[in-house]
Design a protein around this motif. Structure first.
Motif, PDB file in Angstrom:
ATOM      1  N   ARG A  32       0.849  -1.187   0.000  1.00 53.27           N
ATOM      2  CA  ARG A  32       0.000   0.000   0.000  1.00 53.27           C
ATOM      3  C   ARG A  32       0.889   1.243   0.000  1.00 53.27           C
ATOM      4  NH1 ARG A  32      -2.823  -3.950   0.001  1.00 53.27           N
ATOM      5  NH2 ARG A  32      -4.805  -4.303   1.071  1.00 53.27           N
ATOM      6  N   LEU A  33       0.402   2.314  -0.627  1.00 58.66           N
ATOM      7  CA  LEU A  33       1.084   3.596  -0.627  1.00 58.66           C
ATOM      8  C   LEU A  33       0.146   4.663  -0.101  1.00 58.66           C
ATOM      9  CD1 LEU A  33       2.686   1.905  -2.858  1.00 58.66           C
ATOM     10  CD2 LEU A  33       3.326   4.124  -3.792  1.00 58.66           C
ATOM     11  N   GLU A  34       0.613   5.467   0.836  1.00 57.50           N
ATOM     12  CA  GLU A  34      -0.163   6.579   1.368  1.00 57.50           C
ATOM     13  C   GLU A  34       0.785   7.664   1.859  1.00 57.50           C
ATOM     14  OE1 GLU A  34      -3.245   7.455   1.554  1.00 57.50           O
ATOM     15  OE2 GLU A  34      -4.341   5.638   0.971  1.00 57.50           O
ATOM     16  N   ASN A  35       0.662   8.882   1.318  1.00 53.94           N
ATOM     17  CA  ASN A  35       1.343  10.052   1.847  1.00 53.94           C
ATOM     18  C   ASN A  35       2.841   9.806   2.056  1.00 53.94           C
ATOM     19  OD1 ASN A  35       1.418  12.715   2.755  1.00 53.94           O
ATOM     20  ND2 ASN A  35       1.128  12.097   4.893  1.00 53.94           N
TER      21      ASN A  35
ATOM     22  N   ARG B  39      -3.277  -5.338   5.599  1.00 52.24           N
ATOM     23  CA  ARG B  39      -4.685  -5.102   5.307  1.00 52.24           C
ATOM     24  C   ARG B  39      -4.968  -3.666   4.886  1.00 52.24           C
ATOM     25  NH1 ARG B  39      -7.913  -8.862   7.576  1.00 52.24           N
ATOM     26  NH2 ARG B  39      -9.469  -7.956   6.186  1.00 52.24           N
ATOM     27  N   SER B  40      -4.270  -2.690   5.519  1.00 51.33           N
ATOM     28  CA  SER B  40      -4.531  -1.302   5.155  1.00 51.33           C
ATOM     29  C   SER B  40      -3.441  -0.407   5.723  1.00 51.33           C
ATOM     30  CB  SER B  40      -5.908  -0.857   5.659  1.00 51.33           C
ATOM     31  OG  SER B  40      -6.291   0.375   5.094  1.00 51.33           O
ATOM     32  N   LEU B  41      -3.315   0.796   5.131  1.00 54.33           N
ATOM     33  CA  LEU B  41      -2.330   1.800   5.538  1.00 54.33           C
ATOM     34  C   LEU B  41      -3.001   3.156   5.470  1.00 54.33           C
ATOM     35  CD1 LEU B  41       0.652   2.899   5.953  1.00 54.33           C
ATOM     36  CD2 LEU B  41       0.818   2.875   3.442  1.00 54.33           C
ATOM     37  N   ASN B  42      -2.774   4.013   6.487  1.00 50.88           N
ATOM     38  CA  ASN B  42      -3.361   5.349   6.445  1.00 50.88           C
ATOM     39  C   ASN B  42      -2.279   6.402   6.194  1.00 50.88           C
ATOM     40  OD1 ASN B  42      -2.091   5.913   8.861  1.00 50.88           O
ATOM     41  ND2 ASN B  42      -3.957   6.010  10.077  1.00 50.88           N
ATOM     42  N   PRO B  43      -2.652   7.654   5.936  1.00 48.31           N
ATOM     43  CA  PRO B  43      -1.655   8.686   5.604  1.00 48.31           C
ATOM     44  C   PRO B  43      -0.672   8.991   6.726  1.00 48.31           C
ATOM     45  CG  PRO B  43      -3.843   9.361   4.866  1.00 48.31           C
ATOM     46  CD  PRO B  43      -4.032   8.150   5.718  1.00 48.31           C
ATOM     47  N   GLN B  44      -0.976   8.593   7.957  1.00 51.03           N
ATOM     48  CA  GLN B  44      -0.057   8.826   9.068  1.00 51.03           C
ATOM     49  C   GLN B  44       0.991   7.728   9.219  1.00 51.03           C
ATOM     50  OE1 GLN B  44      -3.647   9.197   9.622  1.00 51.03           O
ATOM     51  NE2 GLN B  44      -3.168  11.250   8.867  1.00 51.03           N
TER      52      GLN B  44
END
Length: 609
Positions: free
Chosen positions: A444-447, A486-491
């Protein structure tokens, strides 16, 4: 001698003349109704001599019965007749004939009926609903006769309960947590009438006792996407539901299979955009039309990949006589303006992607050279091209800062390949290997954060996080059980599962928060975590306060981490009794049996949501 022969002959004829045959019809019985044109015959016969034949006659049709090898003197047949009149008494005659042509008959009257078919109508549980801690079974049927309902539930290939009722069913069954694995439960209703007609219907439900899940929305079908304060749900047909207004809009019947929510409507895998504001369908290129370069025997097919404002579509033109003349036309489609721009033609075995809103990737492959390109677009004018990529790249993703993709390099004389996860920035034309193991294509990629899976020395999959400075940190150290991202957030916070248990690893902390069973789809929306399971969307209360003992609400020793819940806290009471002795407040309060809260007289507990 002649007298002796004559005496024997007279004795023989006298014996055959007095031969005894008894025919007893066991099935059908007198005046028995028969289903449609099928009749089961069963006859007991006693005869002094061997029988030559046993024949049934009914309304001009004949059938020969066979001897039952398991019972001496018994004859059976399942007789399928043609054109039998219904609701009319008919005489069934069965005749037994021995080898001396002695015969005996017996008859019964039968009536053929044509009952209406059984239609099974399960009402509860609702499709894709949670059946924890008990399941309400409710079902009815239509048909002319009484039925027997058999309801069975299977989870993980094991039957967890079976229930039998007559006619309609309406009961509640409490499920023992120890006897059922958490996950999907298949509940099958079978309604069978006395004629053997039956109807089977299966309801898909799930079983989850995770106390951290707070029901946020319960829909009418399986939730397949959640974004922009809308849910996409359906079973045999789909609808988009606006959670801010609770208004549901059915999608056109052409929207089947994979559909995703974009900022501008629902995009189908066939390239149709349903604008939920105008309720119009906008189609993007997916067939070849009047193209002079189209090879002979060309066939067109659409491939769509979307991210935010844009979607790419690829039209494949095949030439079976000359494979090297085949090509793919790639279009960039603007979901906001509903316009399409042709910007590339590639040949051979090709890949195309739109990993982010502001660039697209496609590969060019022919007999001489192989190269890949990233193209940067701006509403949607092509402004640059020429960043070379590995010729075989897969599973691209972007957060508009980093571009990550898999690169598979075939290994000569083997069926395997070395694979790696790579990162290209939009500024520097440089690929930096992160060193991903074979088959670890989940990331996953975020921020500017990249979370990914990587197999350790023992072959167990672990979770890693790469920060904006390029530092890679291992987050899990499981010795025998694989961990799954499962998931990644911007923080930079990550939710992963080890086995069936979910964990939240917050950026910069060393102790993950256990989240219980997580088997659904995880979303991070509007600064909160969510999980969709079946027809239900839950808010995942990752920062909830739980008690550790019976006690006073305002006593720190009552709570995890020795901290009284603040006014904006989500509070979950399970297993313990909490007494509120002074005014208190919280954002939300969830009660899980046998936990309970007692508020003393004159004291207020304020729950905001």
């Amino acid at each position: 001698m002649q007298k002796l022969f004559i005496c024997c002959l007279l004795f023989f004829f006298c014996s055959t003349a007095n031969a005894s045959i008894t025919v007893s019809i066991i099935s059908p019985t007198q005046n028995q109704a028969q289903f449609y044109n099928t009749i089961h015959l069963s006859v007991d016969i006693y005869s002094d001599y061997d029988l030559k034949s046993v024949v049934a006659t009914l309304n001009g049709q004949k059938d020969t019965l066979s001897s039952d090898i398991n019972s001496i003197g018994s004859y059976t047949s399942d007789w399928v007749l043609n054109g039998m009149p219904t609701n009319t008494p008919l005489t069934l005659t069965i005749t037994a004939i021995d080898y001396f042509n002695n015969q005996q008959s017996s008859s019964v009257v039968v009536v053929f009926v044509s009952p209406p078919p059984v239609v099974n109508k399960p009402e509860l549980p609702v499709m894709y609903s949670n059946i924890y801690p008990s399941v309400h079974l409710k079902g009815s049927y239509t048909g002319g006769d009484s039925v027997t309902f058999t309801v069975s539930a299977v989870a993980d290939y094991s039957q967890i309960f079976s229930f039998v009722a007559h006619n309609n069913i309406d009961t509640i069954i409490t499920i023992n947590l120890k006897t059922i694995p958490q996950g999907t439960v298949y509940i099958t209703y079978t309604a069978t009438d006395k004629w053997g007609q039956h109807s089977d219907e299966t309801v898909y439900a799930f079983y989850d006792d995770n106390v951290l899940l707070k029901k946020f929305y319960e829909g009418k079908g399986d939730i397949t996407d959640f974004n922009y304060d809308k849910v996409l749900e359906g079973y045999s047909s789909y609808q988009i539901t606006d959670l801010s207004t609770s208004v549901s809009t059915p999608l056109p019947s052409t929207f089947t299979g994979t559909n995703v929510i974009t900022p501008y409507g629902v995009l189908s895998n066939t390239g149709n955009l349903f604008d939920w504001n105008t309720r119009k369908i906008y189609s993007f290129p997916n067939v070849s039309i009047n193209n002079p370069d189209t090879p002979a025997y060309a066939g067109g097919s659409a491939r769509f990949n979307n991210s935010g404002k844009y979607a790419t579509s690829a039209i494949v033109f095949e030439n079976y006589d000359d494979p090297y003349s085949a090509y793919i036309d790639i279009y960039l489609n603007n979901l906001e303006t509903h316009t399409s721009t042709f910007y590339a033609r590639s040949r051979g075995n090709n890949y195309y992607y739109i990993p982010g809103e502001n660039f697209s990737q496609y590969d060019v492959d022919n007999a001489v050279d192989s190269s890949g390109y990233v193209e940067y677009v701006d509403n949607p004018i092509l402004i640059d091209e020429g960043y070379e990529l590995p010729p075989i790249s897969m599973h691209p993703a972007t957060d508009n800062y980093n571009h990550a993709y898999m690169w598979a390099t075939p290994v000569m004389n083997t069926d395997g390949a070395f694979t790696g996860l790579y990162n290209d920035t939009l500024i520097i034309n440089h690929s930096t290997a992160i060193g991903l193991g074979v088959d670890c294509d989940n990331y996953r990629l975020e921020n500017k954060f990249i979370a990914y899976e990587k197999k350790g020395p023992s072959g167990v999959t672990q979770i890693w996080l790469r920060d904006s400075l390029g530092n890679n940190t291992q987050l899990t150290y499981s010795g025998t059980v694989d961990s799954y991202l499962r998931s990644l957030n911007p923080q930079g916070d990550i939710i992963y599962t080890t086995g069936t248990t979910g964990y939240l690893a917050k950026k910069g902390t060393t102790s993950p928060i256990q989240l219980g069973n997580l088997s659904g789809v995880i979303y991070y929306r509007d600064s909160a975590w969510y999980e969709s399971k079946g027809n239900t969307l839950y808010k995942l209360l990752v920062d909830a306060y739980l008690p550790v003992t019976n006690g006073d609400w305002n006593n720190p020793a009552t709570w995890q981490n020795n901290t009284v819940p603040p006014a904006n806290a989500d509070v979950i009471i399970n297993n313990f009794t909490i007494t509120v002795t002074a005014n208190a407040s919280c954002n939300s309060l969830k009660m899980v049996s046998p936990g309970n809260v007692t508020v003393l007289p004159g004291v207020n507990l304020t729950v905001l949501h």
